[in-house]
Every structure is written in C-alpha cells, then in structure tokens.
Write a protein that holds these residues in place. Structure first.
Motif, PDB file in Angstrom:
ATOM      1  N   LYS A  95      76.571-118.007 134.252  1.00 19.47           N
ATOM      2  CA  LYS A  95      77.080-116.869 133.474  1.00 19.47           C
ATOM      3  C   LYS A  95      76.665-116.999 132.014  1.00 19.47           C
ATOM      4  N   VAL A 116      71.218-111.185 128.578  1.00 17.49           N
ATOM      5  CA  VAL A 116      71.723-109.860 128.188  1.00 17.49           C
ATOM      6  C   VAL A 116      71.560-109.676 126.672  1.00 17.49           C
ATOM      7  N   VAL A 170      73.890-103.804 123.768  1.00 18.36           N
ATOM      8  CA  VAL A 170      74.738-104.539 124.711  1.00 18.36           C
ATOM      9  C   VAL A 170      76.135-104.848 124.168  1.00 18.36           C
ATOM     10  N   THR A 171      77.041-105.079 125.113  1.00 21.60           N
ATOM     11  CA  THR A 171      78.377-105.598 124.819  1.00 21.60           C
ATOM     12  C   THR A 171      78.667-106.674 125.854  1.00 21.60           C
ATOM     13  N   ILE A 172      79.139-107.830 125.390  1.00 20.46           N
ATOM     14  CA  ILE A 172      79.498-108.915 126.312  1.00 20.46           C
ATOM     15  C   ILE A 172      80.992-109.180 126.149  1.00 20.46           C
ATOM     16  N   TYR A 180      78.385-106.347 129.856  1.00 17.01           N
ATOM     17  CA  TYR A 180      78.402-107.472 130.807  1.00 17.01           C
ATOM     18  C   TYR A 180      79.743-108.208 130.731  1.00 17.01           C
ATOM     19  N   ARG A 197      84.070-111.494 127.467  1.00 20.26           N
ATOM     20  CA  ARG A 197      84.596-112.619 128.251  1.00 20.26           C
ATOM     21  C   ARG A 197      86.081-112.390 128.513  1.00 20.26           C
ATOM     22  N   ARG A 212      78.756-109.474 121.221  1.00 19.58           N
ATOM     23  CA  ARG A 212      79.804-110.287 121.861  1.00 19.58           C
ATOM     24  C   ARG A 212      81.166-109.823 121.337  1.00 19.58           C
ATOM     25  N   SER A 255      81.894-111.527 131.342  1.00 17.97           N
ATOM     26  CA  SER A 255      81.748-112.961 131.489  1.00 17.97           C
ATOM     27  C   SER A 255      83.143-113.617 131.471  1.00 17.97           C
ATOM     28  N   GLU A 315      74.557-114.378 129.909  1.00 15.56           N
ATOM     29  CA  GLU A 315      74.945-113.838 128.596  1.00 15.56           C
ATOM     30  C   GLU A 315      73.739-113.853 127.652  1.00 15.56           C
TER      31      GLU A 315
END
Ligand SMILES: NC(=O)c1ccc[n+]([C@@H]2O[C@H](COP(=O)([O-])OP(=O)(O)OC[C@H]3O[C@@H](n4cnc5c(N)ncnc54)[C@H](OP(=O)(O)O)[C@@H]3O)[C@@H](O)[C@H]2O)c1
Length: 254
Positions: free
Chosen positions: A115, A122, A129-131, A98, A133, A184, A100, A119
C-alpha cells in the motif's frame, strides 16, 4: 439566475466491497452519478479487472473522479493501481482518490508495504490526486477478535485499535471526491482507541457469551509496531460511529 449545476461523473473501483459500497451509497444519496467497477456482472456495474486491464479503459472513459477502493491482498496492490493510472491518463486525467491505511510506512506487514508503494505510485502519477489513510474498519477488528465469541478463555495481543466505521470513512471520501485534489489528506481515525482486550470483551458480550480475556505479548517486529501504536491516529478521532454501536446494530443478526 440559478447557479449552473455541473454533474460530476464518478467511478468507484471496489464499489462492491465493504468500503466501496458505502462510498457508492453516500455519493448516490447526494445525487451524484456513480459507476461501479467489478470483476463480476451485476446491476449497475461496469465489468473490468484491474489485474488484467480488461474493461478498464471503458470504465474510466469520461469520468471526472475515480475513488479507488479496490484492493488486492496477494501482493498485486501496486499492479492494480498501475493499470488504473495508465487508463486514467489516457482518459484525460480524472481526480484519483486512493484509500490507504494509517501506519503503512511504519508497520512491516507485506500488505502495508504494497500500500505504501501504491501511495508513491499514485502521488507520482501526474494525475490530480488525494490519498486518504484510515484506521482499521470495525468489521476487520470484529473478525480479528471473533474468537472471543467461541473460546472460554481468549488470548488477545497486548495492542490497541482505533476502529472506524466504513460509513464514516465513506462520508470523508465522498467529500474529498467532490473537492479539489488534496494530495495526502490528514489521517482519518475512529472515535475511540481501545485495547484489544476491551474490544474482544465487547465482541463476546455482544454475542451473549462473555469470555475471560487474557492479554498476551506477541513476539516479532510487526507486533512491536502495533504495540507502539504505529497504526493509530489518536489526534484524528474523526469517525462518530463507535465499535459498541456497530456491534449493537449486528446483535439482531447473530
Ligand atoms: N479493512 C480495513 O480495516 C481497512 C482500513 C483502512 C483502509 N482500508 C483500505 O480500504 C480499501 C477497501 O477495503 P475493503 O475492506 O472495503 O475491501 P473489500 O471489501 O475486500 O473489497 C475489495 C474490492 O476490490 C475489488 N477488486 C479486487 N480485485 C480486483 C481486480 N483485480 N479488479 C477490480 N476490482 C477488484 C473487489 O471487487 P469485485 O470482487 O466485485 O471484483 C471488491 O469490491 C482497501 O484499499 C483497504 O486497504 C481497509
């Protein structure tokens, strides 16, 4: 014996957008099999709508990774993600990446709040997952300061930006998509932190009409957060393409 080659099937939502199309280009040039989700018919596109859910199950079926670059500017960012997460769960739990924005938890804009909520959705989805920014894209900064090419005197807010090129962000996302889920990831920023005045000056000069720039203080808590640099990642000057280089590339098309 040659190492076994495992094909990774990747869905890019928002693959027709600014960032998503750069991600698709990057992944395809690395030989990956990419499916693009769009609400509109087009070449190499799987049709689907994350707001209504139409077409999403088939778009997600059989993929190993989803890079979620689709976005909604009208308050439905979380709804889009909920639909995607639900479909991804049914599809066996692909790696969800995702995108952000740096400072979504610190700048009190409605879009940023949506957003940040996304986050959280998610992160709590139970999917790998991977976030990521990122700071503001060159295109957005150019649009925000576009008045610089038209007015004789341009008032600009007394804030700085760290614009980043979508091709640099796309490279990072492609690497993350093909790697293990990272949760993250560290923020991704552009190569330079420049004042809005410097950036507006550059936009004016690139358009062949240099203007007088007047920095002004803008009231309100959102601008206070921007003035405090809450949207910046000065410790992550990861991108390599500068705003000046981006403008120069466009000089022929003005
Ligand atoms: N702009 C910035 O400065 C910046 C900075 C950091 C992070 N980001 C993040 O990067 C991401 C991509 O931004 P962008 O500027 O590349 O976006 P963009 O160019 O505005 O593209 C938005 C994409 O979302 C898709 N989309 C919208 N509603 C949809 C729906 N209901 N179902 C399926 N697809 C839908 C659109 O596809 P179709 O129209 O083809 O259906 C389009 O490809 C966003 O999450 C944004 O928050 C942006």
């Amino acid at each position: 014996m040659a190492p076994e080659v495992v094909d990774v099937r990747i869905l890019v939502t928002g693959g027709t957008g600014q960032l998503g199309s750069a991600v698709v280009t990057r992944l395809r040039s690395a030989g990956e099999e990419v499916r693009v989700l769009s609400r509109r018919a087009g070449p190499d596109v799987v049709r689907g709508d994350l707001r209504t859910g139409r077409g999403i199950d088939s778009a997600v079926a059989g993929v190993d990774v989803v890079v979620h670059c689709a976005t909604d500017y009208f308050g439905r960012e979380a709804q889009l993600a909920r639909t995607l997460i639900e479909a991804a769960r049914w599809a066996g739990g692909p790696h969800l990446v995702y995108v952000s924005i740096v400072g979504v938890d610190r700048v009190p804009l409605g879009y940023y709040r949506a957003k940040e909520e996304t986050e959280r959705l998610v992160a709590a989805s139970g999917l790998p997952v991977t976030i990521q920014r990122a700071t503001q894209f060159h295109g957005l900064v150019r649009t925000l300061l576009g008045g610089a090419s038209r007015l004789p005197v341009v008032p600009v807010p007394r804030v700085s930006f760290q614009p980043v090129d979508v091709r640099d962000v796309a490279k990072r996302l492609a690497d993350l998509a093909l790697d293990e889920p990272a949760g993250r990831a560290p923020d991704f920023g552009g190569p330079e932190v420049l004042s809005a005045a410097e950036l507006a000056q550059a936009v004016g000069a690139a358009s062949g009409r240099p203007r007088r720039i007047v920095p002004v203080r803008v009231p309100g808590e959102t601008f206070r957060a921007y003035a405090a640099g809450e949207h910046l990642a000065p410790g992550h000057r990861d991108g390599v393409i500068t705003f000046g280089e981006y403008l120069a590339e466009r000089a022929d098309h003005r």
